[in-house]
Design a protein around this motif. Structure first.
Motif, short mmCIF file in Angstrom:
data_model
loop_
_atom_site.label_atom_id
_atom_site.label_comp_id
_atom_site.label_asym_id
_atom_site.label_seq_id
_atom_site.Cartn_x
_atom_site.Cartn_y
_atom_site.Cartn_z
N GLY A 1 1.01 -1.18 0.34
CA GLY A 1 -0.06 -0.23 0.00
C GLY A 1 0.77 1.47 -0.03
N CYS A 2 0.32 2.38 0.68
CA CYS A 2 1.23 3.72 0.62
C CYS A 2 2.51 3.23 1.61
N PRO A 3 3.66 3.74 1.13
CA PRO A 3 4.86 3.27 1.84
C PRO A 3 5.21 4.22 3.08
N PHE A 4 4.20 5.10 3.47
CA PHE A 4 4.27 5.67 4.51
C PHE A 4 3.19 5.50 5.70
N HIS A 5 2.41 4.55 5.36
CA HIS A 5 1.09 4.04 6.09
C HIS A 5 1.71 3.36 7.61
N THR A 6 3.19 3.13 7.46
CA THR A 6 3.50 2.59 8.88
C THR A 6 4.00 3.64 9.87
N ARG A 7 3.99 5.09 9.28
CA ARG A 7 4.36 5.93 10.29
C ARG A 7 3.44 7.13 10.19
N CYS A 8 2.37 6.90 9.56
CA CYS A 8 1.23 8.11 9.11
C CYS A 8 0.34 8.08 10.47
N PRO A 9 0.14 9.28 10.99
CA PRO A 9 -0.86 9.37 11.92
C PRO A 9 -2.55 9.35 11.55
N HIS A 10 -2.64 9.31 10.20
CA HIS A 10 -3.85 9.34 9.79
C HIS A 10 -4.23 8.27 8.88
N LYS A 11 -3.54 7.15 9.37
CA LYS A 11 -3.68 5.95 8.36
C LYS A 11 -5.11 5.26 8.62
N MET A 12 -5.62 4.90 7.20
CA MET A 12 -6.76 4.09 7.08
C MET A 12 -6.50 2.54 6.53
N THR B 1 -3.10 0.51 3.89
CA THR B 1 -2.29 -0.58 3.88
C THR B 1 -2.35 -1.60 2.87
N LYS B 2 -3.48 -1.37 1.91
CA LYS B 2 -3.55 -2.30 0.81
C LYS B 2 -3.27 -1.62 -0.54
N VAL B 3 -3.92 -0.15 -0.84
CA VAL B 3 -3.62 0.18 -2.13
C VAL B 3 -2.54 1.33 -2.13
N THR B 4 -1.78 1.28 -2.99
CA THR B 4 -0.63 2.41 -3.17
C THR B 4 -1.36 3.68 -3.76
N PRO B 5 -1.17 4.67 -3.16
CA PRO B 5 -2.06 5.86 -3.74
C PRO B 5 -1.22 6.40 -4.90
N VAL B 6 -2.18 7.03 -5.87
CA VAL B 6 -1.36 7.46 -7.01
C VAL B 6 -1.14 9.05 -6.92
N LEU B 7 -0.10 9.74 -7.40
CA LEU B 7 0.35 10.96 -7.44
C LEU B 7 -0.46 11.74 -8.69
N ASP B 8 -1.71 12.51 -8.07
CA ASP B 8 -2.72 13.13 -8.76
C ASP B 8 -2.57 14.44 -8.25
N GLU B 9 -3.09 15.47 -9.14
CA GLU B 9 -3.19 16.55 -9.01
C GLU B 9 -4.49 16.87 -8.29
N LYS B 10 -4.46 17.56 -7.12
CA LYS B 10 -5.62 17.75 -6.16
C LYS B 10 -5.99 19.19 -6.32
N LYS B 11 -4.96 20.05 -6.49
CA LYS B 11 -5.16 21.63 -6.81
C LYS B 11 -4.41 21.95 -7.98
N SER B 12 -4.57 23.22 -8.54
CA SER B 12 -3.94 23.62 -9.84
C SER B 12 -2.35 23.69 -9.43
N GLY B 13 -1.50 22.66 -10.14
CA GLY B 13 -0.10 22.61 -9.90
C GLY B 13 0.24 22.14 -8.58
N HIS B 14 -0.46 21.32 -8.02
CA HIS B 14 -0.31 20.55 -6.90
C HIS B 14 -0.90 19.38 -6.78
N SER B 15 0.28 18.13 -6.75
CA SER B 15 -0.17 16.93 -6.87
C SER B 15 0.41 16.22 -5.52
#
Length: 337
Positions: free
Chosen positions: A287-298, A302-316
């Protein structure tokens, strides 16, 4: 009309084999760079930051083809350099140069400064002997040194002066792109500012494009137009410099920025403490490489790797917290169990 990037990286990977036993059998791979994609426009500076071991320097070496990638493409000036032969790549390196981290180790102690600066011109067959000497004097003065320094040897210079020589060497072939791998981390703070200001002045004068690799977030903010944050071989966030520093989206970026000291004794910054250690890159978490240390883990993290996507203009960002599809993915996961 959309600007065509000078450098475009797609799906870049570098896996180093892990060998065990007397026969040296491959038992796994260290995923130093794992599916990294970004672009750099002509004339801009892209900063790449992250903790030690996140894959920043390996990425820089892959862009120079000092290391061969396991997978992915690197398009420079419209040409995929990963498919070039060594001879073809040597010609491209006239336009891509590198400034190394250690100013003490990157200069040959047996050669004079004139010989060190002439070497790129000799390798690429540029200019006559007289023209090379003139160019050496010119670029020594451009980086704030004197022409008489050409006769001296590296041990006769301070760290800051050596890094100026390293920058002059990178400029000798009139490159379009300079990859600076932590160019000021070995220098005193007072000297760091001088070298950074010099690099900015040179960028304007010679119309340079920079990839600036560093772990110091305040240094990156000073020089970069856009910033990419790496963690465990992956790019987890990329945005315009001010946008990233004012409103970081990824929990890892938020934690990094909370640790940057603010030069105001009355300002109290609440530091976000990252729990645990960086996972082993030879055995990264699912899954997400940071999930073992993330305070917001869902659960999905742990199972799906998030994709680098643009969430705001010029901010992915690569994080399920901002993924509208995350709810649907969770339902699919629950349904498959």
């Amino acid at each position: 009309m959309e600007e065509k990037p000078l450098l475009k990286v797609e799906g870049l990977k570098k896996y180093f084999p892990v060998k065990k036993g007397p026969l040296g059998r491959i038992s796994g791979h260290v995923k130093a760079v794992d599916d990294v994609s970004f672009h750099v426009n002509e004339g801009e500076t892209l900063g790449i930051v992250g903790e030690s071991g996140c894959g920043k320097s390996t990425t820089g070496k892959l862009l120079m083809r000092l290391l061969s990638p396991t997978a992915g493409t690197v398009e420079f000036d419209g040409k995929d350099i990963t498919t070039l032969t060594n001879d073809e790549m040597r010609k491209v390196r006239r336009d891509i140069q590198m400034v190394f981290q250690d100013p003490y180790a990157s200069l040959n102690p047996r050669h004079s400064i004139a010989r060190i600066l002439e070497e790129p011109l000799i390798v690429h067959g540029i200019a006559s002997k007289k023209e090379r000497r003139e160019k050496v004097k010119q670029f020594l003065e451009v980086v704030g040194l004197s022409s008489y320094h050409a006769k001296r040897f590296p041990h006769q210079f301070s760290g800051g002066q050596r890094q100026r020589i390293g920058i002059a060497r990178a400029l000798m072939t009139n490159p379009k792109l300079i990859i600076a791998d932590e160019p000021v981390s070995a220098l005193d703070v007072s000297i760091q500012a001088q070298v950074l200001n010099l690099m900015q002045d040179l960028q304007k004068e010679f119309k340079l494009t920079y990839i600036f690799i560093a772990h110091d977030l305040s240094v990156v903010r000073h020089i970069s137009d856009r910033v990419g944050v790496m963690y465990l071989g992956k790019l987890v966030e990329i945005a315009d410099s001010e946008q990233l520093y004012e409103e970081p989206l990824h929990p890892y970026t938020q934690a990094l920025l909370s640790a940057v000291p603010i030069p105001d004794p009355h300002f109290k910054n609440e530091q976000i403490i990252i729990q645990g250690d960086i996972p082993n890159p030879a055995d990264p978490p699912s899954g997400c490489p940071f999930h073992t240390r993330c305070p917001h883990k869902m659960e999905i993290c742990t199972k799906v790797t998030p994709v680098l996507d643009e969430k705001k203009s010029g901010h992915s960002v690569a994080c399920h917290l901002y993924n509208e599809q995350a709810g649907n993915d969770i339902k699919q996961l629950e349904g498959s169990v």
